[in-house]
Design an enzyme around this catalytic site. Structure first.
Site, PDB file in Angstrom:
ATOM      1  N   SER D  50       0.863  -1.186   0.000  1.00 27.11           N
ATOM      2  CA  SER D  50       0.000   0.000   0.000  1.00 27.11           C
ATOM      3  C   SER D  50       0.892   1.226   0.000  1.00 27.11           C
ATOM      4  CB  SER D  50      -0.877   0.020   1.250  1.00 27.11           C
ATOM      5  OG  SER D  50      -1.351   1.327   1.484  1.00 27.11           O
ATOM      6  N   GLU D  51       0.598   2.184  -0.860  1.00 26.55           N
ATOM      7  CA  GLU D  51       1.488   3.334  -0.990  1.00 26.55           C
ATOM      8  C   GLU D  51       1.677   4.097   0.311  1.00 26.55           C
ATOM      9  OE1 GLU D  51      -1.546   5.101  -3.808  1.00 26.55           O
ATOM     10  OE2 GLU D  51      -0.570   6.898  -3.102  1.00 26.55           O
TER      11      GLU D  51
END
Lengths: 257, 286, 286, 257
Positions: D50-51
């Site tokens: 997840s960024e």
């Protein structure tokens, strides 16, 4: 009367330039001893930072390395080099940095890299480490050296860390964050910088030394003011604290005093 | 695994987590012409340059800090056998950060006005560039990013998939571990995956970056590993003393590096009662 | 404390640790002409632009993620009352990193070839610059660093001296907390200094950076705070629905923001039995 | 026969493009559902990132935000945005990224920022977020959209994230790290890109739709190969897994199927 060694005098003298509440870059060696001494005496609220990543460190024993775990115990944050040298130092948050050097010139520029010509160096010294970064960006710089004619030179073999470079306007030209060297402390005297020329100026002479002793051990034209006081001696408390911080005499030398 | 001529990011900082066992192994395998990139290292660089494995370094610092100058380095530089391209600590850390980010350079405010800008050992124009900032007009120093062939990192613990946790300070190891084309981890111990995933914030190096893992207890001896063991001051002082002369250094090299088959044999030679005394006391970590 | 016209780094990421209590307080104090710098925010930006506090933003993202578009933002932009200077998430994070490092710009490889380079809302030439890399010759994008007047960060806990610990992901808060000229921390709880110094690696923000601390439980409601409470999905869905129309948004504004004296009164209005149900279960953290 | 909704078909189809062992950027919404579905079925060893900072995430419930704590539980590392978008994505370590968009053109360029003219936008959309970064640097890009004539346009209102830009050589001109879009998946069909022109090409049509349906809903000249197969339907296992991952129907819509 308080008994002390040259090294102890030097450390005590350097520590007196740290003010309470300041952000201080510690390093190792004599500078660290001076910073720790300040923290244990007149400047209890300094924020001692090790460039390896420790912030607000409170080592119980003197660390032998900027990355020594002795720096960790009781520190408030343990991060990394980009944090300490980038976010803290380069951003202008460091009030005082300490540096030593193998050579210094009359503008307080420092050599910690080579003795002899760059092309065929006679002696490889440690190099910059964080020294250049500290000299570039700390608000004030305290330089600690043992006094020796070969160290106070007209022309450095190598300019590792910026003092006042070529004098007024030099640091501005490179948009330097920090203010440059404020004081140079040796086992013989204290020196500061003439505000107009930014050249080294004698500030006080340690007990047992004369102005002439200092002049005999400097290879450039040292500015001598009319009034040169004698430097204050260390207190017994300072000596005791130093012995406690460095019980093995790693920095103070075997035998202590 | 590391071919002659490779470039290596070298992990650890000062007395903390230097991959000394890896340096010794490179010497035993008679590697040649390696280039080392690091902020500063100490015993590891001393043995690498002393043994003739590393003729080129891009570093900011070499010494045994409180103990004094790096004697082997001093001799090898004077002999012209080792070349150092000098940067500051922040400059090297930014070069690793730039390599990790995969951008070609990073800006910084140090080094300007000094011989580190004016002089270059072998990179020439590619050492750095001082430019006028296109936004503010002020002078700014650009240092080239590094993406070396290998990154060598010493961590406290890993799991089977390679997730590595580092306790205490990380120095420039976060950036350094990510900048190399391949990453080799030396770990003090192997732990269960559950232990790693219970404290994911301590996973300073996720498995996705890791190519090889070597479980190597006391990999940093005679230096320290936070939470695991302290430095061996007596040994270190002995080491610093013997490096003053080429003859005594060669004796050390024969005895403690070439004369042992591997790291385990080295530890046996040092002696386990001695090593056990170095083990860290909790919670102080040394 | 925050004068009209100030620029603010705005902490939190997505549903995690947004300083919503601070946004509400800015509205109650009738602040005007603030500029917000952040990667992306959601409910907080919705109420700030909805209430007319923030006419300018430099951001990468605004929406309620899974729930849908940011309705207030959509209306205010269409009305011409809000201007957004668009960047990507990495570009904004690099701008904060550059600000924290006190260098004037940072290089990155995104944004090139798109309208984010071709078009600027108000920064013009100062939005970014695409240059030929002086080392490699390739195209590289330089984004200007940001050092706003204030950084606003929501952390899990602080001690009396201001050391702030953040658990779970940090998003861009490490860089963001260090780039502002002044730093204000909203913390869920005050803890003893010993607790901080026992786990110094969790101190994501050392006290030396911190100017003001406000102890504010449930500062992120209806969003989440890792390890402390989950998001209030029902409330969030209600919020997203009422923002579709100006009238229902104005009702919300009057009821939940202007109609309460302070954050404590807001929490009382939400109701403690409701809030207590949101409290995180260990070890899962939500 | 397996019953499924349009959304479920879309998610199942997208998930089939994820290969085991890959580093996958998850995001939220439909892309995340597709990635999680892949991880629960044929690609158990993907590294879901997840960024916001979570690496190797294994959420038990579907997160509503890239920063949702549901991403934390069982992840192997929790760091920050510079790590995920800089060290991982920009350095070329991401194999697959997923993106959605409000508009796409024939080169796979995406608009997620404005509908209407830039000077006076009619609708403000979310903006780039990490989308531009993912489109610039992920090795492969999977684009997921609902099919609508107004979304498949000749000229974007705003180019937020790069597809193949103006065709061959465009991405090279900007030294882009990633390879650009590989496939576009809608509720009607799958499309890939003609290797020569890098323009969108029909790949397969979903059961119940014809080539003409697709052509009627595209405002540029879609390349139609001679042979257009029918897309595989989701399996019952895929439907069951999706319902388990999104019990509240946040992504799947209330009612599930």
């Amino acid at each position: 009367m308080v008994e002390y060694s040259k090294i102890e005098f030097l450390a005590a003298c350097a520590s007196s330039h740290v003010r309470d509440g300041e952000n201080v870059f510690g390093g190792t060696g004599l500078p660290l001893l001076a910073a720790l001494l300040a923290k244990e005496t007149h400047a209890r609220n300094i924020n001692l930072i090790s460039e390896a990543g420790f912030i607000d460190a409170r080592p119980r024993e003197v660390p032998l390395s900027v990355a020594d775990t002795r720096y960790y115990l009781g520190c408030s944050a343990s991060i990394g080099l980009i944090e300490t040298l980038g976010f803290i130092l380069q951003a202008g948050h460091v009030d005082v940095g300490f540096l030593g050097a193998a050579q210094i010139d009359e503008y307080g520029n420092l050599n910690t890299t080579y003795i002899g010509p760059y092309e065929s160096p006679k002696v490889r010294l440690p190099g910059s480490g964080g020294g250049n970064d500290i000299a570039s960006s700390a608000k004030r710089l305290i330089i600690i050296m043992t006094h020796d004619k070969r160290k106070f030179v007209k022309q450095l073999d190598h300019l590792t860390s910026p003092g006042h470079l070529e004098g007024p306007g030099s640091r501005e030209k490179w948009s330097m964050v920090g203010g440059g060297p404020e004081v140079v402390i040796t086992d013989m005297c204290q020196m500061d910088f003439d505000p107009k020329t930014l050249k080294i100026r004698l500030m006080s002479v340690h007990p047992g030394y004369t102005v002439q002793n200092v002049l005999d051990n400097v290879m450039f034209d040292l500015i001598i003011p009319n009034d040169v006081p004698t430097t204050d001696e260390p207190t017994q408390e300072q000596i005791d604290v130093m012995h406690r911080l460095d019980p093995h005499g790693v920095y103070l030398g075997k035998g202590g005093s | 695994m590391v071919p002659d001529g490779s470039g290596l990011f070298w992990g650890g900082f000062g007395f903390q987590r230097p991959p000394i066992a890896f340096a010794s192994e490179l010497i035993r395998q008679k590697k040649r012409n390696l280039t080392i990139y690091t902020c500063g290292s100490e015993v590891d660089l001393e043995i690498l340059v002393g043994a003739g494995v590393v003729p080129r370094l891009e570093i900011a610092f070499v010494a045994i800090e409180a103990l004094g100058l790096a004697n082997n380095m001093r001799r090898r530089v004077a002999e012209g056998k080792v070349e150092i391209e000098d940067y500051s600590n922040l400059a090297m850390a930014m070069r690793f950060l730039g390599g990790a980010l995969n951008v070609p350079f990073m800006p910084l405010r140090s080094m300007m006005g000094t011989d580190m800008v004016a002089k270059s050992r072998y990179r020439g124009d590619e050492k750095l560039k001082v430019i006028d900032c296109p936004f503010t007009g002020e002078k700014i120093c650009l240092v080239p990013s590094i993406q070396p062939d290998f990154s060598i990192i010493h961590a406290q613990r890993v799991d089977m998939s390679g997730n590595a946790q580092i306790d205490g300070i990380v120095g420039e190891d976060l950036e350094g571990s990510r900048c190399g084309k391949k990453l080799i981890i030396l770990a003090e111990e192997l732990v269960d995956e559950e232990e790693i995933r219970f404290a994911p914030e301590q996973t300073k190096i996720p498995a996705m970056y890791v190519d090889h893992v070597v479980i190597t207890p006391f990999a940093a001896h005679p230096m320290m590993c936070h939470g695991y063991y302290d430095y061996d001051l007596e040994f270190l002082q002995m080491f610093h003393k013997i490096t003053r002369k080429e003859e005594t250094w060669q004796e050390y090299l024969d005895t403690y590096i070439l004369g042992v088959e591997n790291h385990t044999a080295y530890l046996d030679k040092i002696g386990w009662s001695r090593l056990n005394k170095l083990k860290a006391i909790k919670p102080r970590g040394y």
